[in-house]
Design an enzyme around this catalytic site. Sequence first.
Site, short mmCIF file in Angstrom:
data_model
loop_
_atom_site.label_atom_id
_atom_site.label_comp_id
_atom_site.label_asym_id
_atom_site.label_seq_id
_atom_site.Cartn_x
_atom_site.Cartn_y
_atom_site.Cartn_z
CD GLU A 227 -9.45 3.75 -1.48
OE1 GLU A 227 -10.77 3.94 -0.78
OE2 GLU A 227 -8.58 4.59 -1.34
CG ASP B 293 -2.90 0.73 1.02
OD1 ASP B 293 -2.34 1.56 0.34
OD2 ASP B 293 -3.15 -0.63 1.14
CG HIS C 28 -9.37 -2.98 4.24
ND1 HIS C 28 -8.88 -2.43 2.92
CD2 HIS C 28 -9.17 -1.24 4.76
CE1 HIS C 28 -8.32 -1.09 2.58
NE2 HIS C 28 -8.96 -0.40 3.42
CG ASP C 29 -12.29 0.77 3.22
OD1 ASP C 29 -12.01 0.96 4.38
OD2 ASP C 29 -11.47 1.13 2.54
CG ASP D 45 -5.69 4.72 1.26
OD1 ASP D 45 -6.26 3.80 1.07
OD2 ASP D 45 -4.87 5.88 1.74
O1 TEU Z 1 -9.91 4.60 1.92
C1 TEU Z 1 -10.80 5.61 1.03
C2 TEU Z 1 -12.74 5.80 1.55
O2 TEU Z 1 -12.26 6.50 0.27
C3 TEU Z 1 -12.94 5.67 2.41
O3 TEU Z 1 -13.22 7.15 3.28
C4 TEU Z 1 -14.31 4.30 2.46
O4 TEU Z 1 -14.99 5.76 1.64
C5 TEU Z 1 -14.54 4.36 3.47
O5 TEU Z 1 -13.77 3.99 4.08
C6 TEU Z 1 -15.23 3.50 3.85
O6 TEU Z 1 -16.21 2.42 2.91
C7 TEU Z 1 -8.87 4.25 2.41
C8 TEU Z 1 -8.94 3.39 2.67
O7 TEU Z 1 -9.14 2.17 2.05
C9 TEU Z 1 -9.51 3.68 4.10
O8 TEU Z 1 -9.49 1.90 4.98
C10 TEU Z 1 -8.71 4.21 4.81
O9 TEU Z 1 -9.61 4.54 6.10
C11 TEU Z 1 -8.53 5.39 4.17
O10 TEU Z 1 -8.10 5.43 2.86
C12 TEU Z 1 -8.44 6.59 4.24
O11 TEU Z 1 -6.60 6.29 4.48
#
Ligand code: TEU
Length: 549
Positions: free
Chosen positions: A281, A118, A344-345, A220
């Site tokens: 992303e 990442d 993971h989100d 990211d």
């Molecule tokens: O996620 C970016 C992002 O757009 C998130 O706000 C997403 O909408 C949210 O996690 C809900 O689904 C990335 C990473 O994948 C996330 O884990 C991090 O927390 C974020 O960046 C900040 O670095």
Amino acid sequence: MTSVQLASNTQPLYSPISPNGQLPWWHHAIIYQIYPRSFQDTNGDGVGDLRGIQQRLPYLQALGIDAIWITPFYRSPMADFGYDVSDYCDIDPIFGTMADFDAMLATAHELGIRVVVDFVPNHSSDQHPWFIESRSSRDNPKRDWYIWRDGKDDGQPPNNWEAFFHGSAWTLDPTTDQYYLHLFLDEQPDLNWRNPELAQAMKQVLHFWLQKGVDGFRLDAITTMMKAPDFPDMPPDDPRFQGGLLLRLVDVHNYPDLHPILREFRQIVDSYPNQPILVGETGCADFNELMDFGGREALDEIHLPMNLKTPWFAWDAHVLKQAFTDYYTALSKGAVPSLVLGNHDQGRLASRYGVEHHRNANMLLLTLWGVPTMYYGDELGMLDGLILPEQRQDPFVGHDDYHGLGRDPGRTPMQWDATAYAGFSTVEPWLPVQTTFLSNVAEQEQDPSSTLNFCKRLIELRRSSPALHRGSIQFLETTEPSLLAYQREFEGIRNLIIINFADTSCTLDLSNMTDRVEFWLSSRMDVPTFDTVSSIFIRPYESLLLKLG
Ligand code: TEU
Ligand code: CA
């Protein structure tokens, strides 16, 4: 019982561009995402680590994936569990040491597994030495490495932008009486990429990991890296406020001068001989916009801008057929699609789509045209975990918090075996092992009809069939709306995939497509018999992978 006709009236949405040539590795790769805190703990502190990943690489090799993407393991105060980086070129002690990383990377390469790491360029941690310097005084040499602005005359924040993670995107720092911008947590100040020194320092980070031999980066929150330089207020009655996060943040998303930087990133990775890739992303307003991040026709930016729209589509044959048709149609010529259903989100396939659909979700992910990213545990059909309020870890309380529990439920420990803590750890893990529908690798390895063995077989078939990993794709017409059917074809070899979204069975008639069918795989993991090509029987929620001709 009705007989369902299948017909290929339409043209393929994609035909191989260089049918005979050898493809770059990533065109036909399967990427497996590891959330390192939850994969394998080896030192008994309840948190996964790099040695744990190394130890489990043979499992991944047997699964048949090509590359792992590991979410951040860099030095971090863990306000956002590693997405708040305080040293981009060091390992957080909770995950191990740099020697552990080197050893893990070497073992992965010995086993033929590539490693994508990442890269978090939008923001650092507020504990990063750069930010500590930057906030120390208005004339510090690193002041401009972050985004500082005066408040409004009445002391309010410089504008009305909101953070993804709740509240204003600006925090007042009393030391210098200015606000700093953070699109995520207060503890994640945004970096100022228009400062050439900062940009240079961050590009050095890419070189640092590339020199170690990593096979690419997942970038990211990459679309928000450049902000409108005049920081305009967003008018509250602007329609852009409606319809989701990205649209509300239109002044920070896909800003034009993002693209020269992405091209530089691309040139950096292209200068290394092991063909490292950029995975982005890349949230987007629509599939056409997604092409921007790949560099449109020039294809000189991100190799794989992730399609993060599809995880949000309903599990419905018609909806998904339309969504993927739109996506494939929007692709720039020569671009390779990215296939994502969870991460993971966003939580787990079996929870979002339903347990009865989770094998079909894997079928879809692994047989559509494109590069699938599997999320650890989805190959077992793991469910979102139950997180009690006092067990909650995730600081996220955003607008798209789909179950009101933050993102923890989809981040629970990998279930390896039936021992205490599922073989993940010897102590109570940082997030509880989910207890409903408890299933694990050891048990599923023994069960010939398990989801794990289904995924393994599917991956094996995908690897061995060029039609599946590089063939054309054509969605088929069916007379039954709850079926999704598509054909993959390469040099005359045809695979047919049929997914039944309904709890009813039906008989398929393939006679106007083929006169011979070879059975390859059923999500039921048994071997159905078909008398003729006009009597292919598909059961409730079953998916079938067939070879035609
Ligand atoms: O996620 C970016 C992002 O757009 C998130 O706000 C997403 O909408 C949210 O996690 C809900 O689904 C990335 C990473 O994948 C996330 O884990 C991090 O927390 C974020 O960046 C900040 O670095
Ligand atoms: Ca550990």
